[in-house]
Design a protein around this motif. Structure first.
Motif, mmCIF file in Angstrom:
data_model
loop_
_atom_site.group_PDB
_atom_site.id
_atom_site.type_symbol
_atom_site.label_atom_id
_atom_site.label_comp_id
_atom_site.label_asym_id
_atom_site.label_seq_id
_atom_site.Cartn_x
_atom_site.Cartn_y
_atom_site.Cartn_z
ATOM 1 N N UNK A 105 -2.212 -4.295 3.095
ATOM 2 C CA UNK A 105 -2.866 -3.038 2.649
ATOM 3 C C UNK A 105 -1.914 -1.928 3.052
ATOM 4 N N UNK A 106 -1.391 -1.928 4.260
ATOM 5 C CA UNK A 106 -0.560 -1.004 4.863
ATOM 6 C C UNK A 106 0.929 -1.105 3.907
ATOM 7 N N UNK A 107 1.565 -2.064 3.674
ATOM 8 C CA UNK A 107 2.721 -2.239 3.003
ATOM 9 C C UNK A 107 2.659 -1.832 1.561
ATOM 10 N N UNK A 108 1.386 -2.326 0.973
ATOM 11 C CA UNK A 108 1.054 -1.718 -0.452
ATOM 12 C C UNK A 108 1.031 -0.231 -0.543
ATOM 13 N N UNK A 109 0.641 0.464 0.462
ATOM 14 C CA UNK A 109 0.518 1.971 0.648
ATOM 15 C C UNK A 109 1.930 2.478 0.826
ATOM 16 N N UNK A 110 2.770 1.827 1.785
ATOM 17 C CA UNK A 110 4.309 2.296 1.849
ATOM 18 C C UNK A 110 4.857 2.119 0.596
ATOM 19 N N UNK A 111 4.702 0.913 -0.123
ATOM 20 C CA UNK A 111 5.516 0.825 -1.165
ATOM 21 C C UNK A 111 4.904 1.912 -2.401
ATOM 22 N N UNK A 112 3.622 2.057 -2.499
ATOM 23 C CA UNK A 112 3.232 3.186 -3.508
ATOM 24 C C UNK A 112 3.454 4.385 -3.221
ATOM 25 N N UNK A 113 4.115 5.003 -1.878
ATOM 26 C CA UNK A 113 4.534 6.252 -1.753
ATOM 27 C C UNK A 113 5.796 6.211 -2.304
#
Length: 134
Positions: A65-73
């Motif tokens: 979920x953290x990596x998804x958030x980074x990618x989304x940014x």
């Protein structure tokens, strides 16, 4: 000039990745803020030992979920890819030092979400492996 004892100590610290281990354990303590820090550290060290012996994923601050958030940014237009430069900057920001310079999509300058997550998780695993590689 360093004395032989100081040189030996520095070599020991480097060989056994003591600085990395302490950084990792301190980060985990501050992130999770457990009620019993000593017990927490013992558990983390046991997980690290298990990871080293069996190859399973060790303790880590980041999850999918953290990596998804980074990618989304990095992909606000939801194109489903980022540039190679964004990929490198993101992995560096996550503390990964040995970045794969040839991930899938590098030739097109389009690093997919899945490639980013795979490379990030593998890099984080290598980074959190604060034991000496045999």
């Amino acid at each position: 000039m360093a004395t032989p004892r100081e040189k030996d100590a520095a070599e020991y610290v480097e060989k056994h990745k003591i600085i990395e281990l302490m950084d990792n354990m301190t980060s985990m303590l501050l992130f999770y803020r457990p009620e019993n820090p000593r017990e927490f550290l013992i558990e983390q060290l046991e997980q690290l030992k298990t990871s080293r012996e069996s190859g399973v994923r060790g303790p880590n601050l980041f999850d999918n979920s953290n990596l998804d958030a980074v990618f989304g940014i990095l992909d606000p237009a939801n194109q489903k890819y980022i540039t190679f430069e964004q990929y490198k900057q993101a992995l560096t920001m996550l503390g990964i030092k040995d970045i794969n310079e040839c991930p899938d999509g590098v030739n097109e300058d389009r690093i997919s979400h899945e490639t980013f997550k795979t490379e990030a998780m593998e890099g984080l695993q290598r980074t959190s492996a604060t034991y000496a590689q045999l």
